[in-house]
Design a protein around this motif. Structure first.
Motif, short mmCIF file in Angstrom:
data_model
loop_
_atom_site.label_atom_id
_atom_site.label_comp_id
_atom_site.label_asym_id
_atom_site.label_seq_id
_atom_site.Cartn_x
_atom_site.Cartn_y
_atom_site.Cartn_z
N GLN A 187 81.42 158.24 81.84
CA GLN A 187 80.27 158.86 81.17
C GLN A 187 80.53 159.25 79.72
O GLN A 187 79.59 159.35 78.93
N VAL A 188 81.77 159.51 79.35
CA VAL A 188 82.03 160.06 78.02
C VAL A 188 83.46 159.74 77.59
O VAL A 188 84.36 159.61 78.43
N VAL A 270 87.78 182.32 60.56
CA VAL A 270 87.96 180.97 61.07
C VAL A 270 86.58 180.33 61.17
O VAL A 270 85.70 180.88 61.85
N THR A 271 86.37 179.20 60.51
CA THR A 271 85.13 178.47 60.76
C THR A 271 85.29 177.73 62.09
O THR A 271 86.40 177.31 62.45
N ALA A 272 84.19 177.59 62.79
CA ALA A 272 84.28 177.01 64.14
C ALA A 272 82.98 176.35 64.53
O ALA A 272 81.90 176.65 63.99
N GLN A 273 83.11 175.44 65.46
CA GLN A 273 81.95 174.78 66.06
C GLN A 273 82.23 174.66 67.55
O GLN A 273 83.29 174.15 67.95
N MET A 274 81.33 175.15 68.37
CA MET A 274 81.48 175.09 69.82
C MET A 274 80.32 174.31 70.40
O MET A 274 79.17 174.53 70.03
N MET A 275 80.63 173.39 71.32
CA MET A 275 79.61 172.51 71.89
C MET A 275 79.70 172.47 73.41
O MET A 275 80.77 172.68 73.98
N ARG A 276 78.55 172.16 74.01
CA ARG A 276 78.50 171.84 75.44
C ARG A 276 77.64 170.60 75.60
O ARG A 276 76.49 170.57 75.13
N LEU A 277 78.19 169.58 76.24
CA LEU A 277 77.46 168.34 76.48
C LEU A 277 77.39 168.09 77.97
O LEU A 277 78.43 168.00 78.65
N ASN A 278 76.17 167.98 78.48
CA ASN A 278 75.98 167.59 79.88
C ASN A 278 76.14 166.08 79.94
O ASN A 278 75.30 165.33 79.45
N ILE A 279 77.23 165.61 80.55
CA ILE A 279 77.53 164.19 80.52
C ILE A 279 76.66 163.39 81.48
O ILE A 279 76.65 162.15 81.42
N ALA A 280 75.90 164.07 82.34
CA ALA A 280 74.97 163.37 83.22
C ALA A 280 73.62 163.13 82.54
O ALA A 280 72.98 162.10 82.74
N THR A 281 73.19 164.08 81.68
CA THR A 281 71.86 163.99 81.09
C THR A 281 71.87 163.71 79.59
O THR A 281 70.85 163.30 79.03
N GLN A 329 71.04 159.79 73.16
CA GLN A 329 70.77 158.51 73.80
C GLN A 329 72.10 157.89 74.21
O GLN A 329 73.13 158.13 73.59
N ARG A 330 72.06 157.07 75.24
CA ARG A 330 73.29 156.43 75.70
C ARG A 330 73.90 155.60 74.58
O ARG A 330 73.21 154.84 73.91
N GLY A 331 75.20 155.79 74.39
CA GLY A 331 75.90 155.11 73.32
C GLY A 331 76.01 155.92 72.04
O GLY A 331 76.73 155.53 71.12
N GLY A 404 75.37 157.93 83.04
CA GLY A 404 75.70 157.35 84.34
C GLY A 404 76.52 158.31 85.17
O GLY A 404 76.47 159.53 84.99
N ASP A 405 77.28 157.76 86.11
CA ASP A 405 78.15 158.60 86.95
C ASP A 405 79.43 157.84 87.25
O ASP A 405 79.58 156.68 86.88
N ALA A 406 80.35 158.54 87.90
CA ALA A 406 81.64 157.93 88.23
C ALA A 406 81.91 157.98 89.73
O ALA A 406 83.07 157.85 90.16
#
Length: 413
Positions: A187-188, A270-281, A329-331, A404-406
């Motif tokens: 997926q990622v 400290v400069t920072a960037q925090m992310m959360r990515l749902n790899i299913a959606t 989008q995928r890709g 997708g999924d695994a």
């Protein structure tokens, strides 16, 4: 056993130990108590059992320029292999076996994969190669990679082999703090690189995949040297602690902010960037604390910046940050980077700038495959374009979402 499942009939299962299983089983059984210095002769012995010879274990150097031979009894130690334009480099970058016909047989280069992180390459020579050899050696290389990753914590041997020049104390701290430089699942995929490899101080990144959520953070501590490395260490430690407490991005920012302020006082940040990515959606959320906005790459070109509301760097006591959101989008790929990439300049001249960064992203995206190869090629190209100088840390982190999924990986054929 779950209701409705049938217990397999042992009488119908072939449990005999065949050649390949015995060969891999010896390595697996002995690995638990194997001293690091005996890994090399055991690997050479295993390869000899399948008719192989001239075994080399090649590890990536810290600058990601060459593959360095690991010294060891019964290992062939030659010159480092360039990652660019060599069979060993091809096997390493693209996680594929390379075979080179020679007068005395076939030289094979097998990627050493721990999970999906490329540890290095195992090279060996066979008189001839068939599909049974390829399958067995690919699995042997997987076990060798796992052994190297497991044993590297017990010895300095692997660290020393990878060093091509002296390393600063600050860089030593930063390298010990990092997760694997790359991860890839269906997926990622993610990959990161730090410059200057032997003198990095305040830049770092971290990630974790928990169920369907990929957590990512990039930090850039003010200053240089040991002070910056110490501050980055606290920032990453605070991020991991907050992330593992299962709190939201705003709360993670607040926790990191307090940790830096209490430890270093009001004049440090400290400069920072925090992310959360749902790899299913493909649902992405992020908080930007004074960091350069990441680039969204689609169809191998930069589509736009992922601009959004920013808050103060951690340590300055900013208000609760606004969480930005984007459906991928995928890709799609996301390129995160620190300001050292775009602010480099000679005295009295213009900065390298984001426009040049985008130009090189577009150029390299069309010429390389896989996030590991892209992020490495991009970092080295950008450094050349800056005149080979890196007066500030310059870090890249690339994410590719495929969706997708695994689940098929958990089902036996």
């Amino acid at each position: 056993m779950a209701e409705g499942e049938r217990r397999p009939d042992k009488g119908m299962v072939d449990r005999s130990e065949r050649f390949g299983e015995r060969l891999l089983g010896v390595l697996l059984d002995r690995a638990h108590e194997m001293p690091p210095q005996l890994i090399a002769p055991l690997i050479a012995e295993e390869v000899a059992r399948v008719g192989g010879r001239d075994v080399s274990i090649l590890l990536q150097d810290y600058a990601q320029l060459v593959l360095v031979p690991l010294p060891g009894r019964r290992l062939m130690v030659g010159e480092p292999e360039p990652i660019d334009d060599s069979p060993a480099g091809t096997a390493f970058l693209y996680a594929t076996t390379a075979e080179v016909p020679q007068d005395d047989g076939v030289r094979m280069y097998l990627p050493l994969l721990d999970g999906s992180d490329q540890v290095g390459v195992m090279a060996l020579t066979l008189d001839t190669v068939d599909d049974d050899d390829r399958r067995l050696l690919r699995r042997l290389a997987g076990l060798v990679a796992d052994m190297l990753v497991t044993k590297h914590s017990y010895t300095d041997q692997f660290f020393l082999a990878r060093r091509r020049e002296p390393m600063s104390v600050a860089a030593e701290i930063q390298w010990s703090l990092l997760p694997p430089l790359a991860m890839s699942i269906p997926q990622v995929s993610v990959a990161g690189i730090l410059e200057p490899a032997y003198n990095v101080a305040g830049d770092s990144f971290d990630y974790a995949l928990n169920e369907d959520i990929l957590h990512v953070a990039m930090v850039d501590a003010m200053g240089h040297g040991l002070d910056a490395a110490t501050m980055a260490t606290v920032a990453v430690g605070a991020y991991r602690h907050a992330r593992r407490s299962d709190i939201g991005l705003s709360e993670i920012y607040a926790f990191m902010d307090r940790a830096i302020a209490e430890q270093f006082g009001p004049d440090h940040f400290v400069t920072a960037q925090m992310m959360r990515l749902n790899i299913a959606t493909g649902h992405l959320q992020w908080v930007n604390a004074g960091h350069p906005a990441p680039l969204l790459i689609r169809d191998h070109r930069v589509l736009r910046q992922l601009a959004g509301p920013t808050t103060l760097p951690v340590g300055f006591g900013g208000e609760d940050p606004q969480i930005s959101e984007q459906m991928l989008q995928r890709g799609d790929r996301l390129l995160c980077f620190t300001d050292g990439l775009i602010e480099e300049h000679e005295a009295g001249e213009e900065q390298f700038g984001e426009e040049q960064l985008i130009h090189w992203v577009n150029r390299i995206e069309h010429g390389e495959k896989g996030v590991r190869a892209v992020v490495r090629a991009l970092s080295h190209a950008l450094k050349r374009q800056r005149g080979g100088r890196t007066s500030d840390d310059a870090t890249l982190f690339l994410i590719e979402w495929r969706g997708g999924d695994a689940d098929h990986l958990a089902v036996l054929d």
